[in-house]
Design a protein around this motif. Structure first.
Motif, PDB file in Angstrom:
ATOM      1  N   ASP A 133       0.627  -1.147  -0.326  1.00 14.52           N
ATOM      2  CA  ASP A 133      -0.129   0.058  -0.065  1.00 14.52           C
ATOM      3  C   ASP A 133       0.921   1.163  -0.543  1.00 14.52           C
ATOM      4  N   ARG A 134       2.499   0.783  -0.144  1.00 20.09           N
ATOM      5  CA  ARG A 134       2.592   2.259  -0.459  1.00 20.09           C
ATOM      6  C   ARG A 134       3.027   3.191   1.154  1.00 20.09           C
ATOM      7  N   GLY A 135       2.486   2.723   1.873  1.00 24.20           N
ATOM      8  CA  GLY A 135       2.799   3.486   3.520  1.00 24.20           C
ATOM      9  C   GLY A 135       1.463   4.709   3.122  1.00 24.20           C
ATOM     10  N   GLY A 136       0.254   3.549   2.931  1.00 26.36           N
ATOM     11  CA  GLY A 136      -1.036   3.815   2.674  1.00 26.36           C
ATOM     12  C   GLY A 136      -1.934   4.205   1.232  1.00 26.36           C
ATOM     13  N   HIS A 137      -0.500   4.733   0.204  1.00 23.42           N
ATOM     14  CA  HIS A 137      -1.118   5.954  -0.524  1.00 23.42           C
ATOM     15  C   HIS A 137      -1.772   4.919  -1.747  1.00 23.42           C
ATOM     16  N   ALA A 138      -1.322   3.709  -1.633  1.00 22.29           N
ATOM     17  CA  ALA A 138      -2.337   2.748  -2.805  1.00 22.29           C
ATOM     18  C   ALA A 138      -2.978   1.956  -2.768  1.00 22.29           C
ATOM     19  N   ASP A 139      -3.755   1.511  -3.398  1.00 26.70           N
ATOM     20  CA  ASP A 139      -4.011   0.230  -3.293  1.00 26.70           C
ATOM     21  C   ASP A 139      -3.701  -1.449  -3.616  1.00 26.70           C
ATOM     22  N   PRO A 140      -3.280  -1.499  -2.782  1.00 27.55           N
ATOM     23  CA  PRO A 140      -1.928  -3.542  -3.337  1.00 27.55           C
ATOM     24  C   PRO A 140      -2.624  -4.124  -4.248  1.00 27.55           C
ATOM     25  N   PHE A 141      -4.531  -3.485  -4.234  1.00 24.39           N
ATOM     26  CA  PHE A 141      -5.329  -5.312  -4.203  1.00 24.39           C
ATOM     27  C   PHE A 141      -5.825  -4.419  -5.588  1.00 24.39           C
TER      28      PHE A 141
END
Length: 253
Positions: free
Chosen positions: A225-233
């Motif tokens: 999630d790049r530190g909460g800045h992206a949606d990993p899914f």
């Protein structure tokens, strides 16, 4: 609390119970225009998919999207169940709004069910969640309903829907996670685990944890999630072909 569910005679890819096959629940992909290769890969024959979530724009959007309609149609033609994402906002969204979104999903995309994302997990949220589910089943009696808690909820939720997402988070937490005793009263096909940041070298370990904890529907990815800045899914894992091979053949040892 339990860290593992005893499995007698279950195959490595059986999800923890005889006759139960582990498969993928896809939490949601980027828009088909942005990630056409992802949507195409999900329609390949023999991919062990239980369902794919269609999230047009934080829900069904404000008008039909022909690209999403085409992507959903190709999945259904491949025999894959398509679920519309409904954002419960941890119980803050009124039921009438959720039902309106569900109606649009059915009318525009002919979905097979719904994921009630960010679903409440405490006892206080259970009555309203049950009323929402009753309304959704009134729209589509055969809808497949998944409650997206992301954590183990009050056990009463297990009586309300087809599946519960009881883990959604990073590998750093999943590898040390445990499950409450009440989950042993339900078969593995009732539970889903979504895990991001799983290194390729720990893929077998992650698959074993899902099996031991009794979750037959999974999504494991090396995306973060790049530190909460992206949606990993929203993208396929970098080891997609490998995990498809392992899960599809029941190999996780």
């Amino acid at each position: 609390m339990r860290g593992a569910r005893g499995v007698s005679g279950a195959g490595a890819g059986s999800g923890g119970g005889a006759g139960t096959r582990t498969g993928f629940g896809v939490p949601g992909c980027a828009h088909p225009l942005l990630a056409p290769g992802v949507w195409h890969a999900l329609t390949r024959p023999a991919t062990p998919l239980h369902w794919v979530v269609l999230d047009v724009a934080g829900g069904p959007g404000v008008q039909p999207d022909p690209h999403c309609l085409d992507a959903a149609g190709r999945l259904r033609n491949a025999g894959v169940r398509v679920l519309g994402r409904l954002d419960a906002a941890h119980g803050l969204r009124p039921r009438i709004e959720l039902v309106a979104d569900a109606h649009r999903y059915l009318e525009w995309y002919r979905v097979d069910g719904f994921v009630l994302d960010r679903c409440p997990a405490d006892r206080a949220g259970l009555p309203e969640t049950r009323r929402t589910i009753t309304s959704l089943r009134a729209l589509h009696a055969d809808a497949h309903l998944v409650l997206g808690h992301g954590t183990h909820p009050h056990p009463g939720y297990a009586d309300s829907a087809d599946q519960l997402v009881t883990f959604s988070g990073p590998w750093s937490r999943y590898r040390f996670s445990q499950v409450p005793e009440w989950t042993a009263d339900h078969p593995p096909e009732r539970f889903c685990h979504f895990v991001h940041g799983v290194p390729h070298g720990h893929l077998d370990e992650a698959l074993r944890i899902a099996r031991w904890q009794g979750a037959a529907t999974i999504w494991l990815t090396d995306r973060t999630d790049r530190g909460g800045h992206a949606d990993p899914f929203e993208d396929l894992p970098g080891y997609w072909d490998d995990i498809v091979s392992r899960v599809g053949t029941g190999v996780s040892e």
